[in-house]
Design a protein around this motif. Structure first.
Motif, PDB file in Angstrom:
ATOM      1  N   LEU A 135       0.831  -1.199   0.000  1.00  0.00           N
ATOM      2  CA  LEU A 135       0.000   0.000   0.000  1.00  0.00           C
ATOM      3  C   LEU A 135       0.868   1.253   0.000  1.00  0.00           C
ATOM      4  O   LEU A 135       0.550   2.239  -0.685  1.00  0.00           O
ATOM      5  N   ARG A 136       1.961   1.251   0.766  1.00  0.00           N
ATOM      6  CA  ARG A 136       2.845   2.422   0.794  1.00  0.00           C
ATOM      7  C   ARG A 136       3.446   2.672  -0.588  1.00  0.00           C
ATOM      8  O   ARG A 136       3.565   3.820  -1.036  1.00  0.00           O
ATOM      9  N   PRO A 173      -1.123  11.213  -0.084  1.00  0.00           N
ATOM     10  CA  PRO A 173      -1.563  10.007   0.622  1.00  0.00           C
ATOM     11  C   PRO A 173      -0.449   9.322   1.403  1.00  0.00           C
ATOM     12  O   PRO A 173      -0.715   8.495   2.271  1.00  0.00           O
ATOM     13  N   ASP A 174       0.809   9.686   1.096  1.00  0.00           N
ATOM     14  CA  ASP A 174       1.943   9.051   1.771  1.00  0.00           C
ATOM     15  C   ASP A 174       2.576   9.962   2.836  1.00  0.00           C
ATOM     16  O   ASP A 174       3.729   9.775   3.209  1.00  0.00           O
ATOM     17  N   ARG A 175       1.816  10.925   3.344  1.00  0.00           N
ATOM     18  CA  ARG A 175       2.364  11.869   4.326  1.00  0.00           C
ATOM     19  C   ARG A 175       2.417  11.227   5.714  1.00  0.00           C
ATOM     20  O   ARG A 175       1.423  10.680   6.194  1.00  0.00           O
ATOM     21  N   GLU A 176       3.577  11.338   6.368  1.00  0.00           N
ATOM     22  CA  GLU A 176       3.772  10.792   7.711  1.00  0.00           C
ATOM     23  C   GLU A 176       3.409  11.860   8.749  1.00  0.00           C
ATOM     24  O   GLU A 176       4.263  12.415   9.442  1.00  0.00           O
ATOM     25  N   THR A 177       2.133  12.109   8.861  1.00  0.00           N
ATOM     26  CA  THR A 177       1.614  13.207   9.670  1.00  0.00           C
ATOM     27  C   THR A 177       1.979  13.068  11.143  1.00  0.00           C
ATOM     28  O   THR A 177       2.232  14.067  11.829  1.00  0.00           O
ATOM     29  N   TRP A 178       2.016  11.860  11.649  1.00  0.00           N
ATOM     30  CA  TRP A 178       2.321  11.662  13.068  1.00  0.00           C
ATOM     31  C   TRP A 178       3.728  12.145  13.418  1.00  0.00           C
ATOM     32  O   TRP A 178       3.963  12.595  14.536  1.00  0.00           O
TER      33      TRP A 178
END
Length: 218
Positions: free
Chosen positions: A160-161, A180-185
């Motif tokens: 998925l990544r 869609p691949d943003r590492e928001t955390w």
């Protein structure tokens, strides 16, 4: 300015306006489906709201039904094509709203003036998430809360990544700037909040199924 430049600018403006109209029309069906999936989570996250509540990118007003009527709601929405629908939704619910045009990196609110900032499915599309989080910290009162529900990147190395990484350049163009691949955390952890509590969940939607929901406190 040359004739070609004028024609080029006209085309860019045309595509930009068409994009806004397209997004406004599409938001109704997509957000409605997503809202049904996470309705219970929203009820829990938005419980006990009070005082001044600033929502970033409220769109057509999907979150309005979850809010108590006695809050002072401020909405920062850059897409004017959604304003009419949002106003109608507020009138239907009996909510008095303060709707402002702006963006997530520049919030039209005074420093240390907001009790709660809310973001749902917005941080994926802001041009600079670090600037956005600093703007949120600026307007929040000391002890104020940032409530968020956001779709995020799938684990590194997963199929998925890989798909998210492939689609991301397209999403930036036709998906209202969505990453869609943003590492928001990770960005949240570096922003400077005094505490951050979140959990991951599966939204059961293609591409954007990995989501996080939580609270960050100033």
């Amino acid at each position: 300015m040359t004739v070609n430049q004028i024609i080029g600018d006209s085309k860019n403006n045309l595509f930009a306006n068409l994009g806004k109209h397209f997004l406004a029309s599409m938001m109704g069906s997509s957000t409605s489906k997503y809202d049904k999936i996470i309705s219970d989570r929203k009820c829990s996250l938005f419980a006990n709201l009070q005082g001044k509540v600033l929502e970033i990118g409220p769109g057509i007003g999907t979150n309005l039904p979850y809010y108590p009527k006695d809050i002072h709601w401020i909405g920062i929405e850059p897409n004017s094509q959604t304003h009419s629908s949002l106003q109608k939704q507020a009138e239907k619910l009996g909510l008095n709203i303060d709707l402002r045009i702006g963006n997530a990196e520049w919030l039209d609110a005074e420093d240390n003036s907001i009790d709660t900032v809310i973001s749902t499915l917005v941080l994926c599309s802001v041009p600079n998430i670090d600037y956005t989080l600093q703007a949120i910290l600026r307007v929040l009162k000391p002890g104020g809360r940032f409530l968020f529900i956001e779709h995020v990147a799938a684990p590194q190395g997963s199929l998925l990544r890989q798909l998210q990484n492939t689609i991301s350049p397209i999403g930036k163009v036709i998906g209202n700037g969505c990453h869609p691949d943003r590492e928001t955390w990770i960005a949240l952890g570096k922003a400077g909040f005094s505490s951050i509590n979140y959990e991951r969940f599966d939204a059961q939607l293609p591409i954007v199924s990995p989501d996080i929901i939580g609270v960050a406190t100033k």
